[in-house]
Design a protein around this motif. Structure first.
Motif: not given
Length: 257
Positions: A95-99, A101-108, A149-154
């Motif tokens: 889980n690389h947390r991010g909203s 607005y600020d998620f990292d594509p590589a982490q996604w 719902g929650g952090p979008p990638a996770y």
């Protein structure tokens, strides 16, 4: 249960708090165990200290669920060690947390590879065993966030794993394989504490308790007990389900915390 009749459970993410509890419970239930983790030393320490019955075996193997070659190799190793694979528990996650607005594509991409593609590839590699055995169990560990719902990638990973659960339940049914998911609530662990200080986690925990009709947090043993049930004969006619092990908190929105 004799050594010849013991089923074999493969558990990913075995060295974390939740994985340890699941491994201990499945060994207690009489299954042989393949404990998989990216941290081989931690997995080895786990299998060495877990109690085992005479004739019961537990092995530790390194597996990187984000690497297709690693998944292929580890399934070969488990098959060579035991000759069969009965239960797969897809518990490993990152889980690389991010909203938004600020998620990292590589982490996604890393999260999608480990949390969603990894379980699919693992089941693909194990499927020939289920075809030969005409039986099997898949238990996918998701999260109550898939519905809240929650952090979008996770959340996207866990919601995707629910969809994968349902798709695999249809496709593997002809081989007498059941596929179900467990959705825990907030569970105090190194995984959920990562990147948070004690004060912020306590604030999140208290919010979760307020949202939970049964007024406590999830424990690893809660999830391990449900895993035990889904792996048992008693669950032989249950498939494509999501069991929320969260004290009713699936009824509450995630909220901002």
């Amino acid at each position: 249960m004799t050594s010849e009749t013991r089923r074999v459970a493969l558990v990913t993410g075995a060295a974390g708090e939740l994985g340890r509890a699941i491994c201990a419970r499945l060994l207690e239930d009489g299954l042989h165990l393949a404990a998989l983790d990216i941290d081989l030393g931690a997995a080895q320490a786990l299998v060495e200290r877990l109690p085992k019955a005479p004739g019961q075996r537990a092995i530790a193997l390194r597996a990187d669920l984000g690497d297709a070659a690693s998944i292929h190799l580890v399934v070969q190793q488990v098959g060579q060690s035991f000759g069969r694979i009965d239960v797969v528990v897809n518990n490993a996650a990152v889980n690389h947390r991010g909203s938004l607005y600020d998620f990292d594509p590589a982490q996604w991409d890393h999260m999608m590879a480990v949390n969603l593609r990894g379980p699919a590839l693992l089941c693909q590699q194990v499927a020939p065993y289920w075809q030969r055995q005409a039986s099997g169990r898949v238990i996918n560990i998701v999260s109550r966030c898939w519905v809240a719902g929650g952090p979008p990638a996770y959340v996207a990973c866990k919601a995707g794993l629910v969809g994968l659960t349902r798709s695999m339940a249809r496709e593997l049914a002809e081989h007498n394989v059941t596929v179900n998911a467990i959705a825990p609530g907030l569970l105090p662990s190194a995984f959920t504490l990562d990147g948070r200080d004690a004060e912020s986690f306590e604030r999140i925990a208290q919010g979760s308790i307020r949202d939970t009709p049964l007024q406590r947090l999830t424990t690893a043993e809660d999830v391990a007990g449900t895993t035990s049930f889904l792996a048992s004969r008693d669950a032989a006619f249950i498939t494509a389900e999501v069991i929320h092990v969260c004290g009713g908190s699936q009824l509450a929105p995630f909220g901002k915390r």
